[in-house]
Design an enzyme around this catalytic site. Structure first.
Site, PDB file in Angstrom:
ATOM      1  N   GLU A 137       0.819  -1.214   0.000  1.00  0.00           N
ATOM      2  CA  GLU A 137       0.000   0.000   0.000  1.00  0.00           C
ATOM      3  C   GLU A 137       0.854   1.266   0.000  1.00  0.00           C
ATOM      4  O   GLU A 137       0.333   2.367   0.161  1.00  0.00           O
ATOM      5  CB  GLU A 137      -0.976  -0.003   1.177  1.00  0.00           C
ATOM      6  CG  GLU A 137      -2.116  -0.995   0.988  1.00  0.00           C
ATOM      7  CD  GLU A 137      -3.178  -0.916   2.053  1.00  0.00           C
ATOM      8  OE1 GLU A 137      -4.293  -1.417   1.797  1.00  0.00           O
ATOM      9  OE2 GLU A 137      -2.922  -0.384   3.156  1.00  0.00           O
ATOM     10  N   ASN A 181      -2.050 -14.344   1.336  1.00  0.00           N
ATOM     11  CA  ASN A 181      -3.188 -15.252   1.299  1.00  0.00           C
ATOM     12  C   ASN A 181      -3.229 -15.957  -0.054  1.00  0.00           C
ATOM     13  O   ASN A 181      -2.349 -15.765  -0.898  1.00  0.00           O
ATOM     14  CB  ASN A 181      -4.501 -14.513   1.608  1.00  0.00           C
ATOM     15  CG  ASN A 181      -4.850 -13.448   0.572  1.00  0.00           C
ATOM     16  OD1 ASN A 181      -4.373 -13.471  -0.562  1.00  0.00           O
ATOM     17  ND2 ASN A 181      -5.689 -12.508   0.975  1.00  0.00           N
ATOM     18  N   LEU A 219      -4.725 -18.955   5.515  1.00  0.00           N
ATOM     19  CA  LEU A 219      -5.888 -19.633   4.934  1.00  0.00           C
ATOM     20  C   LEU A 219      -7.165 -19.366   5.721  1.00  0.00           C
ATOM     21  O   LEU A 219      -8.056 -20.207   5.774  1.00  0.00           O
ATOM     22  CB  LEU A 219      -5.620 -21.140   4.860  1.00  0.00           C
ATOM     23  CG  LEU A 219      -4.375 -21.557   4.070  1.00  0.00           C
ATOM     24  CD1 LEU A 219      -4.139 -23.059   4.190  1.00  0.00           C
ATOM     25  CD2 LEU A 219      -4.508 -21.157   2.602  1.00  0.00           C
ATOM     26  N   GLY A 220      -7.256 -18.200   6.353  1.00  0.00           N
ATOM     27  CA  GLY A 220      -8.457 -17.857   7.105  1.00  0.00           C
ATOM     28  C   GLY A 220      -8.682 -18.812   8.254  1.00  0.00           C
ATOM     29  O   GLY A 220      -7.762 -19.148   9.006  1.00  0.00           O
ATOM     30  N   GLY A 249      -5.499 -10.482   8.559  1.00  0.00           N
ATOM     31  CA  GLY A 249      -4.197 -10.784   7.978  1.00  0.00           C
ATOM     32  C   GLY A 249      -3.111  -9.870   8.514  1.00  0.00           C
ATOM     33  O   GLY A 249      -1.982 -10.299   8.754  1.00  0.00           O
ATOM     34  N   ASP A 250      -3.455  -8.596   8.723  1.00  0.00           N
ATOM     35  CA  ASP A 250      -2.486  -7.655   9.281  1.00  0.00           C
ATOM     36  C   ASP A 250      -2.136  -8.009  10.720  1.00  0.00           C
ATOM     37  O   ASP A 250      -0.983  -7.861  11.141  1.00  0.00           O
ATOM     38  CB  ASP A 250      -3.042  -6.234   9.234  1.00  0.00           C
ATOM     39  CG  ASP A 250      -3.266  -5.752   7.815  1.00  0.00           C
ATOM     40  OD1 ASP A 250      -2.546  -6.225   6.918  1.00  0.00           O
ATOM     41  OD2 ASP A 250      -4.155  -4.913   7.609  1.00  0.00           O
ATOM     42  N   SER A 289      -9.073  -3.671  16.743  1.00  0.00           N
ATOM     43  CA  SER A 289      -9.394  -5.052  17.120  1.00  0.00           C
ATOM     44  C   SER A 289      -8.167  -5.874  17.492  1.00  0.00           C
ATOM     45  O   SER A 289      -8.295  -7.044  17.864  1.00  0.00           O
ATOM     46  CB  SER A 289     -10.133  -5.747  15.971  1.00  0.00           C
ATOM     47  OG  SER A 289      -9.276  -5.946  14.864  1.00  0.00           O
TER      48      SER A 289
END
Length: 311
Positions: A137, A181, A219-220, A249-250, A289
């Site tokens: 980013e 991912n 993989l979540g 993911g971060d 979070s």
């Protein structure tokens, strides 16, 4: 103990919640409008700092109201902002996010993030034992300059190539740990992957990118697959009720960086980062979070033995 240096984006996340995502050309009624500090760089820095690791963020903000709010929030999380510049003539990075059924769609408008340059990443003094983290980013030439400095100082480099885009070999050769991912893995490896593919498919694609680096495929809820050399390691996910996957993911990246900075072995660091991400998805927002070290330790202690296995 080493330190974590994150060169990356800082955004205000403007979040709309709805019962479902709209189709192309369709308007749906939303339920709430929320504002959360975010940006992949800021998220990863907050994740590391809240786990008790000295963490420095390198980036840029606009001189707008969002910029002032973001700076105040990050400082309150314990992130070192000595190398975050206020930049005239542009707005702070902004992400427009829709959340429905715990899944999200995101449009990012870079603003000041697109102006982070080689001079910005040349300012901090890295040392052996530190961990340098970046994502896609901010401009790719800036990341290359950052990782060259990190390598010269003996620091470990971690790249999270998100959002997914092609990257040249020169940048990838500077990476010690690649965290991505299945979508990002597919883009870099030049193959099509789906989130329900068997683990061996991800391992095959990761081998194409390995070349001396560690490749971690998130993989979540299924966990994370790491390829170390030619040996795959699968750390299963935690069974939790996801509320918002934004920033998960971060959280994983920042938590893994924090543990590598303390010298923790990779297998233990992966399990720790996996537990941290499982806490993150149970809360709304990205940076707000991120869990504390005590929360992650509680999640790990509740986990049954035998969490790591070969796929």
């Amino acid at each position: 103990m080493g330190r974590v240096f994150v060169a990356g984006s800082i955004n205000m996340d403007v979040v709309a919640t709805a019962e479902r995502h709209p189709r192309i050309g369709e308007t749906v009624a939303g339920e709430a409008m929320l504002y959360f500090p975010g940006g992949k760089g800021a998220n990863q820095a907050v994740a590391s700092a809240k786990l008790g690791i000295p963490t420095t963020l390198i980036g840029r903000l606009g001189t707008d109201a969002f910029g002032r709010e973001l700076r105040a929030f990050l400082a309150a999380q314990g992130v070192d902002l000595a190398f975050v510049k206020d930049t005239d003539g542009t707005h702070s990075g902004t992400a427009i996010i829709t959340v429905a059924n715990a899944d999200n769609t995101i449009v990012v408008v870079p603003g000041a993030n697109g102006l982070v340059d080689a001079d910005d990443v040349a300012a901090p003094a890295l040392a052996k034992g530190d961990v340098a983290v970046s994502q896609f980013e901010i401009p790719l030439p800036t990341i290359t300059a950052f990782f060259r400095r990190a390598r010269a100082a003996g620091a470990t480099t971690i790249l999270n190539p998100a959002p997914a885009k092609a990257a040249d070999k020169g940048l990838l050769d500077l990476v010690d740990v690649l965290i991505l991912n299945e979508t990002e893995l597919g883009v870099l490896a030049g193959t099509e992957l789906r989130d329900n593919d068997a683990p061996y498919r991800f391992a095959e694609a990761a081998r194409a990118l390995g070349q001396g680096k560690i490749v971690c495929v998130t993989l979540g809820k299924r966990g994370v697959l790491a390829l170390v050399g030619d040996q795959p390691l699968l750390v299963p996910g935690h069974e939790v009720k996801a509320v918002d996957t934004t920033g998960a993911g971060d959280c994983f990246v920042g938590a893994l960086a924090s543990q590598l900075a303390t010298g923790k072995p990779l297998r233990d660091a992966l399990a720790y980062a996996n537990a941290a991400a499982s806490i993150c998805v149970q809360r709304m927002g990205a940076a707000p979070s991120m869990p504390t070290a005590d929360e992650v330790e509680d999640a790990l202690s509740a986990r049954r033995p035998g969490e790591s296995r070969d796929p």
